[in-house]
Design an enzyme around this catalytic site. Structure first.
Site, PDB file in Angstrom:
ATOM      1  N   ALA A  48      13.761  94.656 -72.593  1.00  0.00           N
ATOM      2  CA  ALA A  48      12.596  94.149 -73.323  1.00  0.00           C
ATOM      3  C   ALA A  48      11.728  95.317 -73.731  1.00  0.00           C
ATOM      4  CB  ALA A  48      11.774  93.217 -72.410  1.00  0.00           C
ATOM      5  N   TYR A  93       2.897  90.711 -76.136  1.00  0.00           N
ATOM      6  CA  TYR A  93       3.911  90.749 -75.084  1.00  0.00           C
ATOM      7  C   TYR A  93       3.978  89.406 -74.350  1.00  0.00           C
ATOM      8  CZ  TYR A  93       5.903  92.113 -70.511  1.00  0.00           C
ATOM      9  OH  TYR A  93       6.643  92.196 -69.355  1.00  0.00           O
ATOM     10  N   ILE A 109     -11.377 112.088 -64.573  1.00  0.00           N
ATOM     11  CA  ILE A 109     -10.403 111.063 -64.961  1.00  0.00           C
ATOM     12  C   ILE A 109     -11.090 109.948 -65.744  1.00  0.00           C
ATOM     13  CG2 ILE A 109     -10.551 109.837 -62.715  1.00  0.00           C
ATOM     14  CD1 ILE A 109      -7.366 109.498 -63.320  1.00  0.00           C
TER      15      ILE A 109
HETATM   16  P1  NAD Z   1      11.800  99.399 -68.710  1.00  0.00           P
HETATM   17  O1  NAD Z   1      11.202  99.747 -70.036  1.00  0.00           O
HETATM   18  O2  NAD Z   1      11.896 100.463 -67.678  1.00  0.00           O
HETATM   19  O3  NAD Z   1      13.230  98.753 -68.899  1.00  0.00           O
HETATM   20  C1  NAD Z   1      13.617  98.045 -70.056  1.00  0.00           C
HETATM   21  C2  NAD Z   1      14.995  98.531 -70.434  1.00  0.00           C
HETATM   22  O4  NAD Z   1      15.463  97.806 -71.559  1.00  0.00           O
HETATM   23  C3  NAD Z   1      15.008 100.022 -70.834  1.00  0.00           C
HETATM   24  O5  NAD Z   1      16.019 100.695 -70.130  1.00  0.00           O
HETATM   25  C4  NAD Z   1      15.278  99.991 -72.332  1.00  0.00           C
HETATM   26  O6  NAD Z   1      15.969 101.143 -72.780  1.00  0.00           O
HETATM   27  C5  NAD Z   1      16.076  98.701 -72.462  1.00  0.00           C
HETATM   28  N1  NAD Z   1      16.011  98.099 -73.802  1.00  0.00           N
HETATM   29  C6  NAD Z   1      14.889  97.730 -74.480  1.00  0.00           C
HETATM   30  N2  NAD Z   1      15.217  97.205 -75.669  1.00  0.00           N
HETATM   31  C7  NAD Z   1      16.577  97.217 -75.732  1.00  0.00           C
HETATM   32  C8  NAD Z   1      17.520  96.804 -76.714  1.00  0.00           C
HETATM   33  N3  NAD Z   1      17.140  96.295 -77.898  1.00  0.00           N
HETATM   34  N4  NAD Z   1      18.826  96.970 -76.449  1.00  0.00           N
HETATM   35  C9  NAD Z   1      19.239  97.504 -75.275  1.00  0.00           C
HETATM   36  N5  NAD Z   1      18.399  97.918 -74.314  1.00  0.00           N
HETATM   37  C10 NAD Z   1      17.080  97.774 -74.544  1.00  0.00           C
HETATM   38  O7  NAD Z   1      10.960  98.173 -68.160  1.00  0.00           O
HETATM   39  P2  NAD Z   1      10.942  97.524 -66.697  1.00  0.00           P
HETATM   40  O8  NAD Z   1       9.602  97.791 -66.129  1.00  0.00           O
HETATM   41  O9  NAD Z   1      12.153  97.896 -65.937  1.00  0.00           O
HETATM   42  O10 NAD Z   1      10.982  95.980 -67.069  1.00  0.00           O
HETATM   43  C11 NAD Z   1      12.173  95.220 -66.964  1.00  0.00           C
HETATM   44  C12 NAD Z   1      11.857  93.777 -67.293  1.00  0.00           C
HETATM   45  O11 NAD Z   1      10.891  93.254 -66.384  1.00  0.00           O
HETATM   46  C13 NAD Z   1      11.273  93.579 -68.688  1.00  0.00           C
HETATM   47  O12 NAD Z   1      11.784  92.381 -69.216  1.00  0.00           O
HETATM   48  C14 NAD Z   1       9.791  93.448 -68.430  1.00  0.00           C
HETATM   49  O13 NAD Z   1       9.152  92.717 -69.448  1.00  0.00           O
HETATM   50  C15 NAD Z   1       9.790  92.716 -67.099  1.00  0.00           C
HETATM   51  N6  NAD Z   1       8.569  92.928 -66.325  1.00  0.00           N
HETATM   52  C16 NAD Z   1       8.262  94.159 -65.846  1.00  0.00           C
HETATM   53  C17 NAD Z   1       7.099  94.347 -65.102  1.00  0.00           C
HETATM   54  C18 NAD Z   1       6.736  95.697 -64.542  1.00  0.00           C
HETATM   55  O14 NAD Z   1       5.687  95.804 -63.884  1.00  0.00           O
HETATM   56  N7  NAD Z   1       7.517  96.739 -64.708  1.00  0.00           N
HETATM   57  C19 NAD Z   1       6.245  93.261 -64.859  1.00  0.00           C
HETATM   58  C20 NAD Z   1       6.571  92.011 -65.394  1.00  0.00           C
HETATM   59  C21 NAD Z   1       7.746  91.852 -66.104  1.00  0.00           C
END
Ligand code: NAD
Length: 314
Positions: free
Chosen positions: A74, A141, A195
């Site tokens: 995402a 988002y 900061i």
């Molecule tokens: P991240 O950005 O580290 O990981 C997302 C991954 O998706 C990346 O490796 C990116 O390269 C890949 N990606 C994005 N678009 C793509 C595409 N079109 N094709 C192929 N790969 C693609 O983010 P994260 O923090 O690991 O988040 C993972 C999931 O968890 C997401 O869906 C995010 O919305 C959800 N989420 C994360 C958090 C958080 O605090 N990190 C909180 C709530 C929800």
């Protein structure tokens, strides 16, 4: 089992792949837009395919033979959504549609989806339960993730899919590459004397550690068998921004002068209070094992040991 993880080179996906590969064969799909090769776990059970999920025809071929799709890829960045309004539509909504279509074509029925606390929008009930009203959305988002949830449950209804949807608060831990701990550590390494803090520093946020997240996903998959299984995933409590910056300052042995941009929210779309009701997942026996303070320290220490990520991900 043969699992496929989209976004498996990202923060959450790479940790999940690491854990699931202990007992299963894993295919990771990622375009490395925000993920890193360095995150890909080196395990003989893991196969990595660099692919953009916007390419539906490729997905249809790659998905063949998998039993569960963990759809994590995402645009996970909330703050800069307004700089590129099409991104959440493409990377979240359209990509999720492509994933569901590739599943339908290959007769794969099970999907795990990572949603988020912002789907509740400017909600006023805390802790927020899963059945809270979805009030108006204040981020592209959150709006795109809410759409994805609706799309997934419609596929469950229409094509007999089964889904596990997790609404996370902010996740902490090794591999953390975006969010407030990242910003604070990065800023303090560049300037230890002062900061800038977005907002008034009083925003209240709940967090959860990635190890607790993975444990919850495993428990929910084992114990929850509805057509659509929706779970909040957050800690039992929350912390305000000032306290969390204090933890980071103490860990880095710094006393910077703080400047506040002011206002209840740090930026347009920032939620001043995020605290999810976690009773539903707790009923399945899950408990968070890592406190928010431990999670912040673990994350800051990981960033200080892996400064390459601060340079690569600005
Ligand atoms: P991240 O950005 O580290 O990981 C997302 C991954 O998706 C990346 O490796 C990116 O390269 C890949 N990606 C994005 N678009 C793509 C595409 N079109 N094709 C192929 N790969 C693609 O983010 P994260 O923090 O690991 O988040 C993972 C999931 O968890 C997401 O869906 C995010 O919305 C959800 N989420 C994360 C958090 C958080 O605090 N990190 C909180 C709530 C929800």
């Amino acid at each position: 089992m043969k699992y496929l993880i989209t976004g498996g080179a990202g923060f959450i996906g790479s940790n999940l792949a690491q854990e699931l590969s202990k007992k299963n064969n894993i295919t990771i799909i990622d375009n490395l837009s925000t993920g890193f090769r360095e995150f890909l776990p080196k395990h003989r059970n893991i196969k990595f395919i660099r692919c953009d999920l916007l390419d539906k025809n490729k997905l249809i071929k790659i998905f063949k033979g998998h039993e569960i799709i963990f759809h994590l890829a995402a645009n996970a960045d909330i703050r800069f959504g307004l700089d590129h309004p099409k991104k959440d539509l493409e990377q979240n909504a359209i990509v999720t549609f492509n994933v569901l279509e590739a599943m339908r074509f290959n007769k794969i029925k099970k999907i795990v989806f990572t949603s988020t606390a912002p789907v509740y929008g400017m909600n006023k009930i805390f802790p927020t339960p899963e059945n809270a009203k979805m009030t108006y959305q204040n981020s592209l988002y959150g709006a795109s993730k809410l759409y994805c949830e609706g799309l997934i449950s419609s596929y469950c209804e229409g094509y007999n899919f089964q889904s596990w949807i997790f609404r996370f608060v902010s996740v902490l831990g090794p591999g953390y590459s975006h969010g407030h701990v990242f910003d604070f550590v990065n800023k303090l390494l560049k300037n230890s004397k002062k900061i800038k803090i977005l907002g008034d520093g009083k925003q209240k946020k709940s967090y959860i550690h990635i190890f607790d997240v993975i444990n919850a996903i495993k428990i929910a998959l084992q114990k929850s068998d509805q057509k659509v299984n929706i779970f909040n995933l957050g800690h039992n409590n929350y912390i305000n921004v000032n306290k969390s910056i204090k933890i980071i300052e103490t860990l880095m042995n710094l006393k910077p002068k703080r400047f506040y941009t002011g206002g209840k929210s740090g930026w347009v779309g920032d939620l001043p209070f995020v605290f999810l009701d976690n009773k539903k997942i707790k009923k399945l026996g899950w408990r968070p094992k890592i406190t928010i303070e431990q999670g912040i320290k673990h994350t800051a220490n990981w960033l200080l040991d892996n400064k390459w990520i601060l340079r690569k991900r600005k």
